[in-house]
Motif scaffolding. Structure first.
Motif, mmCIF file in Angstrom:
data_model
loop_
_atom_site.group_PDB
_atom_site.id
_atom_site.type_symbol
_atom_site.label_atom_id
_atom_site.label_comp_id
_atom_site.label_asym_id
_atom_site.label_seq_id
_atom_site.Cartn_x
_atom_site.Cartn_y
_atom_site.Cartn_z
ATOM 1 N N TRP A 126 19.736 -33.269 -9.234
ATOM 2 C CA TRP A 126 20.230 -32.748 -10.517
ATOM 3 C C TRP A 126 20.539 -31.263 -10.399
ATOM 4 O O TRP A 126 21.592 -30.794 -10.859
ATOM 5 C CB TRP A 126 19.189 -33.003 -11.609
ATOM 6 N N LEU A 127 19.624 -30.513 -9.783
ATOM 7 C CA LEU A 127 19.859 -29.084 -9.608
ATOM 8 C C LEU A 127 21.071 -28.826 -8.718
ATOM 9 O O LEU A 127 21.851 -27.894 -8.964
ATOM 10 C CB LEU A 127 18.618 -28.429 -8.996
ATOM 11 N N PHE A 128 21.238 -29.653 -7.684
ATOM 12 C CA PHE A 128 22.373 -29.490 -6.778
ATOM 13 C C PHE A 128 23.696 -29.667 -7.517
ATOM 14 O O PHE A 128 24.619 -28.860 -7.365
ATOM 15 C CB PHE A 128 22.260 -30.505 -5.641
ATOM 16 N N PHE A 129 23.775 -30.696 -8.343
ATOM 17 C CA PHE A 129 25.034 -30.967 -9.042
ATOM 18 C C PHE A 129 25.275 -29.998 -10.194
ATOM 19 O O PHE A 129 26.417 -29.719 -10.537
ATOM 20 C CB PHE A 129 25.052 -32.406 -9.564
ATOM 21 N N GLU A 130 24.203 -29.488 -10.791
ATOM 22 C CA GLU A 130 24.364 -28.619 -11.950
ATOM 23 C C GLU A 130 24.519 -27.145 -11.576
ATOM 24 O O GLU A 130 25.218 -26.403 -12.258
ATOM 25 C CB GLU A 130 23.155 -28.779 -12.888
ATOM 26 N N LYS A 131 23.870 -26.710 -10.500
ATOM 27 C CA LYS A 131 23.773 -25.279 -10.220
ATOM 28 C C LYS A 131 24.562 -24.812 -8.998
ATOM 29 O O LYS A 131 24.953 -23.647 -8.950
ATOM 30 C CB LYS A 131 22.298 -24.896 -10.030
ATOM 31 N N SER A 132 24.770 -25.681 -8.011
ATOM 32 C CA SER A 132 25.379 -25.221 -6.760
ATOM 33 C C SER A 132 26.892 -25.402 -6.787
ATOM 34 O O SER A 132 27.430 -26.280 -7.482
ATOM 35 C CB SER A 132 24.792 -25.970 -5.559
ATOM 36 N N LEU A 133 27.586 -24.588 -6.013
ATOM 37 C CA LEU A 133 29.036 -24.663 -5.926
ATOM 38 C C LEU A 133 29.481 -25.976 -5.287
ATOM 39 O O LEU A 133 30.439 -26.606 -5.745
ATOM 40 C CB LEU A 133 29.564 -23.474 -5.119
ATOM 41 N N TYR A 134 28.774 -26.393 -4.225
ATOM 42 C CA TYR A 134 29.132 -27.648 -3.561
ATOM 43 C C TYR A 134 28.913 -28.842 -4.495
ATOM 44 O O TYR A 134 29.703 -29.788 -4.511
ATOM 45 C CB TYR A 134 28.307 -27.819 -2.290
ATOM 46 N N GLY A 135 27.842 -28.799 -5.273
ATOM 47 C CA GLY A 135 27.596 -29.881 -6.219
ATOM 48 C C GLY A 135 28.675 -29.966 -7.280
ATOM 49 O O GLY A 135 29.141 -31.056 -7.634
ATOM 50 N N LYS A 136 29.126 -28.819 -7.769
ATOM 51 C CA LYS A 136 30.200 -28.820 -8.763
ATOM 52 C C LYS A 136 31.511 -29.299 -8.149
ATOM 53 O O LYS A 136 32.325 -29.955 -8.822
ATOM 54 C CB LYS A 136 30.354 -27.422 -9.345
ATOM 55 N N ALA A 137 31.719 -28.985 -6.858
ATOM 56 C CA ALA A 137 32.926 -29.471 -6.185
ATOM 57 C C ALA A 137 32.895 -30.990 -6.071
ATOM 58 O O ALA A 137 33.928 -31.657 -6.270
ATOM 59 C CB ALA A 137 33.034 -28.833 -4.801
ATOM 60 N N LEU A 138 31.728 -31.553 -5.774
ATOM 61 C CA LEU A 138 31.612 -33.017 -5.715
ATOM 62 C C LEU A 138 31.849 -33.634 -7.090
ATOM 63 O O LEU A 138 32.505 -34.677 -7.207
ATOM 64 C CB LEU A 138 30.231 -33.418 -5.194
ATOM 65 N N ARG A 139 31.303 -32.999 -8.128
ATOM 66 C CA ARG A 139 31.533 -33.518 -9.480
ATOM 67 C C ARG A 139 33.010 -33.470 -9.829
ATOM 68 O O ARG A 139 33.548 -34.407 -10.443
ATOM 69 C CB ARG A 139 30.721 -32.709 -10.484
ATOM 70 N N ALA A 140 33.691 -32.401 -9.452
ATOM 71 C CA ALA A 140 35.122 -32.294 -9.741
ATOM 72 C C ALA A 140 35.906 -33.369 -8.998
ATOM 73 O O ALA A 140 36.834 -33.978 -9.561
ATOM 74 C CB ALA A 140 35.617 -30.904 -9.341
ATOM 75 N N THR A 141 35.536 -33.627 -7.755
ATOM 76 C CA THR A 141 36.218 -34.670 -6.984
ATOM 77 C C THR A 141 35.979 -36.032 -7.613
ATOM 78 O O THR A 141 36.869 -36.891 -7.621
ATOM 79 C CB THR A 141 35.716 -34.668 -5.528
ATOM 80 N N ALA A 142 34.754 -36.257 -8.122
ATOM 81 C CA ALA A 142 34.445 -37.536 -8.752
ATOM 82 C C ALA A 142 35.240 -37.735 -10.034
ATOM 83 O O ALA A 142 35.679 -38.843 -10.350
ATOM 84 C CB ALA A 142 32.945 -37.620 -9.039
ATOM 85 N N VAL A 143 35.456 -36.642 -10.793
ATOM 86 C CA VAL A 143 36.174 -36.762 -12.065
ATOM 87 C C VAL A 143 37.666 -36.958 -11.835
ATOM 88 O O VAL A 143 38.307 -37.828 -12.461
ATOM 89 C CB VAL A 143 35.920 -35.507 -12.925
ATOM 90 N N ASN A 144 38.253 -36.177 -10.919
ATOM 91 C CA ASN A 144 39.698 -36.245 -10.696
ATOM 92 C C ASN A 144 39.988 -35.787 -9.270
ATOM 93 O O ASN A 144 39.976 -34.582 -8.983
ATOM 94 C CB ASN A 144 40.430 -35.353 -11.713
ATOM 95 N N ARG A 145 40.238 -36.736 -8.381
ATOM 96 C CA ARG A 145 40.463 -36.399 -6.977
ATOM 97 C C ARG A 145 41.701 -35.524 -6.803
ATOM 98 O O ARG A 145 41.689 -34.538 -6.068
ATOM 99 C CB ARG A 145 40.620 -37.689 -6.154
ATOM 100 N N LEU A 146 42.806 -35.873 -7.491
ATOM 101 C CA LEU A 146 44.032 -35.100 -7.369
ATOM 102 C C LEU A 146 43.856 -33.695 -7.935
ATOM 103 O O LEU A 146 44.285 -32.711 -7.330
ATOM 104 C CB LEU A 146 45.178 -35.822 -8.078
#
Length: 345
Positions: free
Chosen positions: A214-234
């Motif tokens: 949870w902390l990785f996805f909420e706080k880290s840059l790499y986690g936010k990048a993974l979340r962005a890829t999951a929401v919209n790859r393009l």
């Protein structure tokens, strides 16, 4: 069934559900980022448990040699791809060597350490490093070139990777099962419940990893990048986020979660080369409960799967697997009725 038996079954279900929760989270992570239904998730569980068992005996597990061979093959493929793209040998060689350095270093250290019979904690860390390093390599070899393929094609590839890894597991470890020593031999009483030290470690480790994710996805840059890829790859690509890098990172995290799960459960049950498939499949059932999209839903679904399995083993032990896997049918029917799917283009 009285209250004491129900409490024991509930504890057993929650303990197993904590492991299924980790695998369910890994399944959701890989699917949302790469659209891969990662059936071989369970093979990382078996590889983790059996690699640790090999190190305990002072043997050199086949997974170490496998890691080095995969690293060499990936380096060769990257070198050929770079040369075909018109780059010079000097331009290609640097990035290829940097990419191969970490898995090769881990493999060489593991080759040296395997016969030494080091302390258990060091062996656990070495096992996690070896199996985790396999994740990005598996993605590069099996999935990267098919990143834009349909979900069905990626599913077929996953089935093939599952059979390949299962066969390699038989070659590496043989048909005999292994069971590792407990990490903590203490026991605690709480009313009718008896908590073993290993159970406490499994619950605490699972909870800690879920919080760390949870902390990785909420706080880290790499986690936010993974979340962005999951929401919209393009959209993530247009913002400069590498889908290839996101895929490798998600597979690395899935491999780590699988290896950790295997290490945690190996003192409580005998693991053979193909045990991981059934364990991983229960994590997949938990992910299906969440629609392969929700991390909290996957965790709750995993607890439900664990409790359902525990009570089914008491009432109808011969059919507990059937009951667990049949439970996804009403969930699929409900989701199909609630969210009718459209044809994929």
């Amino acid at each position: 069934m009285d209250f004491s038996i129900a409490s024991i079954l509930m504890l057993d279900g929650v303990t197993n559900g904590a492991i299924y929760a980790l695998l369910g989270l890994a399944t959701v992570l890989v699917f949302t980022v790469t659209r891969v239904i990662f059936i071989p998730q369970g093979e990382f569980v078996a590889f983790g448990a059996l690699t640790l068992a090999g190190l305990q005996l002072g043997h050199t597990p086949g997974t170490i040699v496998f890691l080095l061979l995969m690293a060499a093959l990936v380096a060769l493929l990257d070198l050929v791809a770079g040369l075909r793209a018109g780059q010079s040998a000097g331009q290609v060689l640097g990035p290829v060597l940097r990419a191969a350095a970490l898995p090769v270093a881990i493999g060489l250290v593991a080759l040296w350490a395997a016969p030494q019979k080091l302390p258990l904690l060091v062996q656990v860390l070495l096992t996690l490093a070896v199996v985790t390093a396999m994740g990005p390599l598996v993605y590069r070899l099996a999935y990267q070139s098919l990143a834009d393929a349909s979900v069905l094609v990626l599913l077929i590839v996953s089935v093939g990777v599952h059979f390949a890894l299962t066969g390699l597991g038989l070659v590496f470890f043989g048909a005999e099962g292994s069971r590792n020593p407990s990490f903590w031999d203490a026991s605690f009483n709480l009313g009718p419940l008896l908590f073993s030290g290993q159970t406490v470690i499994m619950l605490l480790a699972s909870a800690a990893l879920i919080v760390m994710l949870w902390l990785f996805f909420e706080k880290s840059l790499y986690g936010k990048a993974l979340r962005a890829t999951a929401v919209n790859r393009l959209g993530a690509r247009l913002m400069g986020i590498s889908s290839t890098g996101a895929g490798k990172l998600s597979f690395m995290m899935a491999a780590f979660i699988g290896a950790l799960s295997g290490v945690l459960i190996s003192p409580t049950t005998t693991i053979v080369y193909d045990s991981g498939f059934l364990i991983g499949l229960k994590g997949f059932v938990a992910a299906v409960f969440a629609g392969l999209a929700s991390y909290p839903g996957a965790a709750l679904g995993a607890l439900l799967v664990g409790v359902l399995e525990s009570f089914s083993s008491f009432w109808a032990s011969s059919f507990k697997e059937v009951i667990v896997f049949t439970s996804i049918l009403p969930v699929l029917l409900w989701r199909s009725l609630r969210d009718p799917h459209s044809e994929e283009h």
